[in-house]
Design a protein around this motif. Structure first.
Motif, PDB file in Angstrom:
ATOM      1  N   SER A 215      43.885  45.672  44.045  1.00  0.00           N
ATOM      2  CA  SER A 215      44.765  44.515  44.156  1.00  0.00           C
ATOM      3  C   SER A 215      44.094  43.501  45.078  1.00  0.00           C
ATOM      4  O   SER A 215      43.116  43.827  45.756  1.00  0.00           O
ATOM      5  CB  SER A 215      46.139  44.913  44.698  1.00  0.00           C
ATOM      6  N   ARG A 216      44.620  42.277  45.089  1.00  0.00           N
ATOM      7  CA  ARG A 216      44.035  41.267  45.958  1.00  0.00           C
ATOM      8  C   ARG A 216      45.105  40.310  46.434  1.00  0.00           C
ATOM      9  O   ARG A 216      46.154  40.159  45.806  1.00  0.00           O
ATOM     10  CB  ARG A 216      42.885  40.524  45.274  1.00  0.00           C
TER      11      ARG A 216
ATOM     12  N   GLN B 162      37.358  46.202  39.466  1.00  0.00           N
ATOM     13  CA  GLN B 162      37.204  44.787  39.759  1.00  0.00           C
ATOM     14  C   GLN B 162      38.466  44.044  39.358  1.00  0.00           C
ATOM     15  O   GLN B 162      39.239  44.512  38.522  1.00  0.00           O
ATOM     16  CB  GLN B 162      35.988  44.189  39.056  1.00  0.00           C
ATOM     17  N   ILE B 163      38.679  42.894  39.984  1.00  0.00           N
ATOM     18  CA  ILE B 163      39.870  42.097  39.722  1.00  0.00           C
ATOM     19  C   ILE B 163      39.499  40.630  39.790  1.00  0.00           C
ATOM     20  O   ILE B 163      38.772  40.199  40.678  1.00  0.00           O
ATOM     21  CB  ILE B 163      40.995  42.455  40.728  1.00  0.00           C
ATOM     22  N   THR B 164      39.982  39.873  38.823  1.00  0.00           N
ATOM     23  CA  THR B 164      39.701  38.446  38.790  1.00  0.00           C
ATOM     24  C   THR B 164      40.737  37.681  39.608  1.00  0.00           C
ATOM     25  O   THR B 164      41.746  38.245  40.047  1.00  0.00           O
ATOM     26  CB  THR B 164      39.711  37.929  37.357  1.00  0.00           C
TER      27      THR B 164
ATOM     28  N   TYR C  55      38.552  49.047  35.395  1.00  0.00           N
ATOM     29  CA  TYR C  55      38.297  50.257  36.178  1.00  0.00           C
ATOM     30  C   TYR C  55      37.192  51.091  35.552  1.00  0.00           C
ATOM     31  O   TYR C  55      37.015  51.115  34.332  1.00  0.00           O
ATOM     32  CB  TYR C  55      39.568  51.115  36.237  1.00  0.00           C
TER      33      TYR C  55
ATOM     34  N   THR D  59      35.727  36.787  41.118  1.00  0.00           N
ATOM     35  CA  THR D  59      35.911  38.227  40.975  1.00  0.00           C
ATOM     36  C   THR D  59      35.695  38.925  42.310  1.00  0.00           C
ATOM     37  O   THR D  59      34.786  38.586  43.054  1.00  0.00           O
ATOM     38  CB  THR D  59      34.935  38.797  39.942  1.00  0.00           C
TER      39      THR D  59
ATOM     40  N   GLY E 139      44.127  38.069  38.320  1.00  0.00           N
ATOM     41  CA  GLY E 139      44.739  39.393  38.383  1.00  0.00           C
ATOM     42  C   GLY E 139      44.320  40.364  37.300  1.00  0.00           C
ATOM     43  O   GLY E 139      44.816  41.496  37.263  1.00  0.00           O
ATOM     44  N   SER E 140      43.420  39.976  36.435  1.00  0.00           N
ATOM     45  CA  SER E 140      42.934  40.903  35.411  1.00  0.00           C
ATOM     46  C   SER E 140      42.061  41.964  36.070  1.00  0.00           C
ATOM     47  O   SER E 140      41.232  41.651  36.926  1.00  0.00           O
ATOM     48  CB  SER E 140      42.134  40.156  34.357  1.00  0.00           C
ATOM     49  N   THR E 141      42.255  43.205  35.651  1.00  0.00           N
ATOM     50  CA  THR E 141      41.551  44.322  36.287  1.00  0.00           C
ATOM     51  C   THR E 141      40.709  45.104  35.286  1.00  0.00           C
ATOM     52  O   THR E 141      40.970  45.108  34.081  1.00  0.00           O
ATOM     53  CB  THR E 141      42.538  45.288  36.958  1.00  0.00           C
TER      54      THR E 141
END
Length: 121
Positions: free
Chosen positions: A69-70, A49-51, A58, A32, A54-56
């Motif tokens: 994004s990452r 946060q983003i895993t 807020y 994460t 791509g799961s987010t």
């Protein structure tokens, strides 16, 4: 593992900023990645946060205005902030957790040094 955050600054209300954070070191994997913020006199709160998949998630106060994004290849996380409000003024911290090391990965939970975002009215 070290995290370096940058991109903060002074912006007028309604403006935009993009924060970036890059993780470095002998990283095996990052699970994460997240952004937190802390305004003067307040506790540090989760912004987004983003895993790794791509799961987010807020915080309620920033939903629909901020986008996380990452780039897994670059070990980087970004925060696009639009329609900024004076109440968004805070020090923004990036955070990441995962594993470091080559032969026997060890878990880590690292924080960046923070970057100041100031939104003027």
């Amino acid at each position: 593992v070290q995290l370096q955050a940058f991109g903060g600054g002074l912006v007028q209300a309604g403006g935009s900023l993009r924060l970036s954070c890059v993780a470095s070191g002998n990283i095996f994997s990052i699970d994460t990645m997240a952004w937190y913020r802390q305004a003067p006199g307040n506790m540090r709160d989760l912004v987004a946060q983003i895993t790794s998949s791509g799961s987010t998630k807020y915080g309620d106060s920033v939903r629909d205005r901020l986008t996380i994004s990452r780039d897994n290849a670059k070990n980087a996380v970004y925060l696009q902030m639009n329609s900024l409000k004076p109440e968004d003024t805070a020090v923004y911290y990036c955070q990441a957790d995962g594993f470091w090391g080559t032969f026997v990965p060890v878990s880590f939970d690292a924080w960046g040094q923070g970057t100041l975002v100031t939104v003027s009215s």
